[in-house]
Design a protein around this motif. Structure first.
Motif, PDB file in Angstrom:
ATOM      1  N   ARG B 242       0.861  -1.240  -0.033  1.00 42.32           N
ATOM      2  CA  ARG B 242      -0.069  -0.042  -0.116  1.00 42.32           C
ATOM      3  C   ARG B 242       0.932   1.142  -0.134  1.00 42.32           C
ATOM      4  O   ARG B 242       1.051   1.786   1.115  1.00 42.32           O
ATOM      5  N   VAL B 243       1.226   1.704  -1.213  1.00 37.76           N
ATOM      6  CA  VAL B 243       2.119   2.964  -1.379  1.00 37.76           C
ATOM      7  C   VAL B 243       2.017   3.931  -0.454  1.00 37.76           C
ATOM      8  O   VAL B 243       2.758   4.481   0.094  1.00 37.76           O
ATOM      9  N   GLU B 244       0.576   4.302  -0.619  1.00 39.33           N
ATOM     10  CA  GLU B 244       0.297   5.524   0.166  1.00 39.33           C
ATOM     11  C   GLU B 244       0.414   5.488   1.361  1.00 39.33           C
ATOM     12  O   GLU B 244       0.971   6.635   2.320  1.00 39.33           O
ATOM     13  N   HIS B 245       0.317   4.273   2.156  1.00 38.41           N
ATOM     14  CA  HIS B 245       0.540   4.095   3.755  1.00 38.41           C
ATOM     15  C   HIS B 245       1.966   4.447   3.936  1.00 38.41           C
ATOM     16  O   HIS B 245       2.412   5.098   4.832  1.00 38.41           O
ATOM     17  N   TYR B 246       2.748   3.895   3.156  1.00 37.26           N
ATOM     18  CA  TYR B 246       4.321   4.198   3.390  1.00 37.26           C
ATOM     19  C   TYR B 246       4.529   5.528   3.088  1.00 37.26           C
ATOM     20  O   TYR B 246       5.332   6.036   4.093  1.00 37.26           O
ATOM     21  N   LYS B 247       4.015   5.974   2.137  1.00 42.74           N
ATOM     22  CA  LYS B 247       4.340   7.618   1.761  1.00 42.74           C
ATOM     23  C   LYS B 247       3.980   8.484   3.006  1.00 42.74           C
ATOM     24  O   LYS B 247       4.551   9.342   3.507  1.00 42.74           O
ATOM     25  N   LEU B 248       2.585   8.292   3.271  1.00 40.29           N
ATOM     26  CA  LEU B 248       2.081   8.974   4.604  1.00 40.29           C
ATOM     27  C   LEU B 248       2.824   8.966   5.672  1.00 40.29           C
ATOM     28  O   LEU B 248       3.031   9.839   6.317  1.00 40.29           O
ATOM     29  N   PHE B 249       3.335   7.832   6.183  1.00 41.66           N
ATOM     30  CA  PHE B 249       3.957   7.704   7.436  1.00 41.66           C
ATOM     31  C   PHE B 249       5.705   8.369   7.156  1.00 41.66           C
ATOM     32  O   PHE B 249       5.529   9.126   8.075  1.00 41.66           O
ATOM     33  N   VAL B 250       6.195   8.242   6.202  1.00 40.34           N
ATOM     34  CA  VAL B 250       7.655   9.038   6.015  1.00 40.34           C
ATOM     35  C   VAL B 250       7.088  10.405   5.936  1.00 40.34           C
ATOM     36  O   VAL B 250       8.031  11.438   6.543  1.00 40.34           O
ATOM     37  N   PHE B 251       6.232  10.850   5.152  1.00 39.96           N
ATOM     38  CA  PHE B 251       5.950  12.334   5.206  1.00 39.96           C
ATOM     39  C   PHE B 251       5.549  13.011   6.647  1.00 39.96           C
ATOM     40  O   PHE B 251       6.032  14.038   6.691  1.00 39.96           O
ATOM     41  N   THR B 252       4.883  12.302   6.957  1.00 41.85           N
ATOM     42  CA  THR B 252       4.195  12.906   8.519  1.00 41.85           C
ATOM     43  C   THR B 252       5.586  12.759   9.429  1.00 41.85           C
ATOM     44  O   THR B 252       5.734  13.959  10.114  1.00 41.85           O
ATOM     45  N   VAL B 253       6.440  11.878   9.562  1.00 40.38           N
ATOM     46  CA  VAL B 253       7.738  11.979  10.516  1.00 40.38           C
ATOM     47  C   VAL B 253       8.569  12.861   9.945  1.00 40.38           C
ATOM     48  O   VAL B 253       8.979  13.661  10.783  1.00 40.38           O
TER      49      VAL B 253
END
Lengths: 522, 365
Positions: B242-253
């Motif tokens: 789930r690409v968007e989950h990974y992106k969202l995690f790293v973007f928020t951190v």
């Protein structure tokens, strides 16, 4: 009696009228004030085109007569012109030339006469001017003239203006209440313009109900007018955005290059206009009115050349890496800004508006500034030429071919490198054209381009990269939306709302409104 | 190699930003003048900001032009606390309202200023506000698969919208002037040498923590997926991630990290204003990362320090030249050194060969 005179006059052939007028003018110096008054009345009835000029001159003491020859002169004592032949005669030393004198009574007669003459002038523009003047003055003494004029009037717009002038005047007379109520009702149809004539009856108790009603109608009218005005502002902002974004639509939309130096191409166009105007001012001031027409090709060529240079030395190495072009062209933009600052200084430069660009015109209650009107036209012309260019010419077709499939295009013998450079130059050149237009309405400073870069990208992204129609639609929508929000929430908030709106919009349509579908999109 | 450069950098950081300032403090400021300590602290905040951007851009391919905004938001959150700590010492002497609110005739504190008189609440907000914005923004953006250039442009739009918003007086953040005139933090005088040194050491710790956290993320399995997303988003998606989950995690951190950098920046610089939201700032962060080396973390930190140092020196010396130099760095780095200084060194081997590579391999691909 006046009415009869006027009818008689209409029956006379024009020649006889002119003959009559000239002999009347020659009679002016004779006799005392009462005889002169008689002649003036007759002149007024003559129906000649020169009535207003002649009598105004007489009233101002600028009409002279020679006691010996009876010739009539007009002008200042030391600079007289023969009234009939327009010959410039050196008659300063001729002591027989005397001013034709008038007293206050005659002056009043002349002033009402002139107004009357204007009302019955053969020229529509004169009659319109007189009616507008009457509306503003609303002089109760003029009401009979107005009513006469109304009976005579053939032209529709003058008739409407006269009716309203009569309505405005009635409010100041002691006409009966019903008539006044009718006048108020008719006046209220004018909207904001009716406020000042209506203010006369604000304190009349019998009319208060009609007055309140009229105010309500006016308010609604004003709301419509204001909406129309805001729509126009929006359309105008849209055309500015279109101008700023259309070059970007080529470099970003068609070529897929993020050109952060796009704003600086606009700036270069604006500075080119400045330089062209400076040269004209110093060498050929007469050409100033045409300075923009000279600046247009110059700006296109200069900005275009800068664009080609940027493409050859920077962008060329970065095709297929759009994020890197963003960074590199940002560097270019920094350098160009600083270069401009070093050459022209950090302050705003003065770019003049030619006469045909200044001023404004009112139409159906909306105020149109000429510069904005021309910019709208300019943007339309540029857009249509670009459409034609991309779709109908060989080079335009080549640009599209390279965009869609670079290697295939190269196989077909298209020199892709050349096409890239020229297409980039084209986008830059169009930004330069935008600079010429924007120099007329914005401050020409090294930061000029920065103000447009975010907005231009918004337009292209909103409309859909790769679609010129999308760019038009995006620009107009954003322009109109901004101007409709502005009166409600203020300029800055309006902009914020638009930006947030676009961010939300991209969630729904990540490739913009008019997205290219299919393989070319990847 | 990665670990080695990290170790060298952390050791250097320890010496320059912890040991030397401590000695300096013991010698009552003879080694480094006060302003230099502040300057060093500023660079280290920038370095942390660069690391946060490298985490999303270098490892996940998201070129965010919104990191300047996350940084500024963290800075504003801390600035609000510092404003509250001024108390009755302001020009107008109002114990509750900051000066600019008194000036604008506000009669009470707006609701969003409540709680900022507590340091820990403000400190938490430095993380939460940028993090939450990134979470919401990223959720919508990544869900609808906004990527590449489009992501850059809408993050830029977000930053620009915030810039305009913070310029407004009615927003309650001091408008044009921003927040300034800070007196002290947690009771320590901000002008004093000790406080400045302490802040510098804190920043260094934050930078080290940021580097270690980022390194832990990128070296984990999650980090491998991030790199996969960067190099082939579609393929990764098709493999079932789930690409968007990974992106969202790293973007928020990453946004939270930028917020911390901003929070440490404000007390050391003494002012935070809407200028921090400007487009130019956010793009400049990108060039720090690009120069140092995308996807190297340590390189990003070094790039930030190098360019900021050059900026300080050149703007003092030849102000006009600096903009030209910065522009050239943008152009030259993207064309000739797409992997940055550290990437260049890493990708080559022996000394001579390394040099030769730098000059011959122009990587124009």
């Amino acid at each position: 009696m006046k009415l009869l005179g006027f009818f008689l006059l209409l029956l006379f052939p024009l020649y006889a009228g002119a003959q009559n007028f000239e002999s009347l003018v020659r009679e002016l110096p004779n006799g005392g004030y009462s005889e002169r008054g008689e002649v003036i009345s007759q002149i007024l009835k003559s129906g000649d085109k020169r009535i207003v000029i002649t009598l105004q001159a007489l009233s101002d003491g600028a009409l002279y007569a020679s006691e010996e020859t009876g010739d009539i002169f007009i002008g200042e004592k030391d600079d007289l012109v023969d009234f009939f032949t327009q010959e410039n005669l050196d008659v300063t030393s001729d002591s027989s030339i005397k001013k034709i004198k008038v007293n206050n009574k005659l002056r009043r007669l002349i002033q009402t006469g002139i107004i009357q003459a204007q009302h019955f002038s053969p020229l529509v523009s004169d009659r319109m001017q007189a009616a507008e003047h009457a509306f503003k003055d609303a002089d109760p003494e003029r009401i009979e003239i107005l009513q006469e004029a109304l009976v005579q009037e053939q032209d529709e717009s003058v008739t409407a203006e006269l009716k309203q002038a009569i309505n405005a005047t009635i409010l100041k007379t002691d006409a009966d209440i019903e008539m006044k109520k009718q006048a108020i009702l008719e006046l209220s149809a004018l909207g904001a313009k009716a406020r000042s004539p209506l203010s006369v009856i604000a304190d009349v108790p019998e009319l208060s109900e009609a007055y309140e009603e009229a105010l309500l109608i006016i308010k609604n009218k004003e709301r419509v007018q204001k909406f129309g005005q805001n729509m126009w502002y929006g359309l105008s902002l849209g055309s500015v955005l279109l101008l700023a974004a259309i070059g970007l639509a080529i470099t970003f939309g068609v070529m897929g290059v993020i050109n952060m130096a796009h704003g600086e191409m606009i700036m270069i166009g604006a500075y080119t206009t400045y330089v062209v105007q400076e040269i004209i001012r110093n060498n050929a001031p007469a050409l100033f009115e045409y300075s923009l027409f000279i600046a247009i090709p110059c700006a296109f060529v200069i900005a275009g050349l800068v664009g080609v240079v940027i493409e050859r030395f920077v962008v060329r190495y970065l095709y297929g890496r759009p994020l890197e072009t963003l960074l590199a062209t940002w560097g270019v933009s920094l350098i160009l800004q600083q270069l401009t600052r070093s050459i022209f200084g950090p302050n705003n430069r003065e770019v003049g508006n030619p006469a045909w660009m200044s001023g404004s015109v009112e139409f159906i209650g909306i105020n149109f500034t000429w510069s904005r009107v021309w910019i709208l036209i300019f943007a339309t012309v540029i857009f249509l030429s670009l459409m034609w260019f991309l779709n109908k010419t060989l080079f335009g077709t080549q640009i599209r071919a390279v965009t869609q499939n670079r290697s295939m295009a190269a196989n077909m013998g298209i020199s892709t490198g050349k096409v890239d450079a020229l297409a980039f130059g084209l986008g830059a050149g169009i930004a330069g054209l935008a600079g010429v237009a924007l120099s007329q309405i914005d401050n020409v400073s090294p930061n000029l381009g920065q103000g447009y870069i975010v907005d231009s990208f918004m337009v292209v992204v909103f409309g859909g990269a790769g679609s010129l129609w999308g760019t038009v639609f995006g620009a107009l929508t954003l322009g109109v939306a901004t101007k409709l929000f502005e009166p409600v929430v203020g300029a800055v908030m309006a902009k914020i709302i638009i930006l947030v709106g676009i961010i939300l919009f991209i969630q729904r349509k990540p490739r913009g409104l008019f997205a290219i579908r299919g393989r070319a999109a990847e | 190699m990665h670990n080695r450069s990290m170790k060298i950098f952390l050791a250097g950081l320890f010496v320059i930003a912890v040991v030397l300032p401590s000695i300096n403090l013991a010698m009552s400021g003879q080694l480094m003048p006060n302003y230099f300590v502040g300057l060093l602290g500023k660079y280290i905040c920038y370095a942390l900001l660069a690391v946060s951007l490298d985490l999303v851009w270098g490892y996940c391919g998201i070129l965010s032009l919104g990191h300047g905004a996350f940084f500024a938001l963290g800075g504003y959150a801390m600035g609000m606390h510092l404003m509250r700590e001024i108390g009755p010492r302001g020009v107008y002497g109002n114990p509750i309202l900051p000066d600019f609110m008194v000036f604008l005739n506000w009669d009470k504190l707006p609701w969003f200023w409540l709680g900022f008189d507590h340091f820990w609440f403000a400190a938490l907000m430095c993380l939460i506000v940028p993090g939450l914005l990134a979470l919401i923004f990223g959720y919508f953006a990544f869900r609808s698969r906004v990527n590449g250039v489009y992501m850059s442009i809408i993050t830029q739009a977000m930053t620009y919208a915030l810039l305009l918003a913070f310029f407004r007086n009615e927003m309650g953040f001091g408008g044009n002037n921003g927040l300034t005139d800070f007196k002290d933090v947690l009771g320590f005088d901000l002008q004093s040498h000790t406080t400045r040194t302490a802040l510098l050491i804190l920043s260094a710790i934050a930078l080290a923590a940021g580097l270690l956290i980022s390194s832990a993320i990128t070296n984990s399995k999650l980090g491998r997926v991030l790199v996969a997303v960067r190099d082939g988003e579609m393929r990764t998606r098709f493999l079932g991630y789930r690409v968007e989950h990974y992106k969202l995690f790293v973007f928020t951190v990453s946004a939270m990290m930028a917020g911390v950098a901003g929070a440490l920046y404000t007390p050391q610089v003494g002012i935070i204003n809407p200028g921090e939201f400007s487009t130019a700032n956010s793009i400049e962060i990108v060039i720090w990362v690009a120069l140092g080396g995308r996807g190297t973390l340590v390189g990003a930190a070094m790039g930030a320090i190098l360019i900021s140092l050059a900026k300080t020196l050149l703007t003092g010396w030849l102000p006009e030249l600096w903009i030209f130099a910065l522009g050239l760095i943008f152009i030259l780095v993207t064309i000739f050194m797409p992997e940055g200084v550290l990437g260049k060194i890493k990708s080559s081997k022996g000394g001579l060969e390394r040099l030769r590579n730098i000059f011959s391999d122009r990587s124009l691909s």
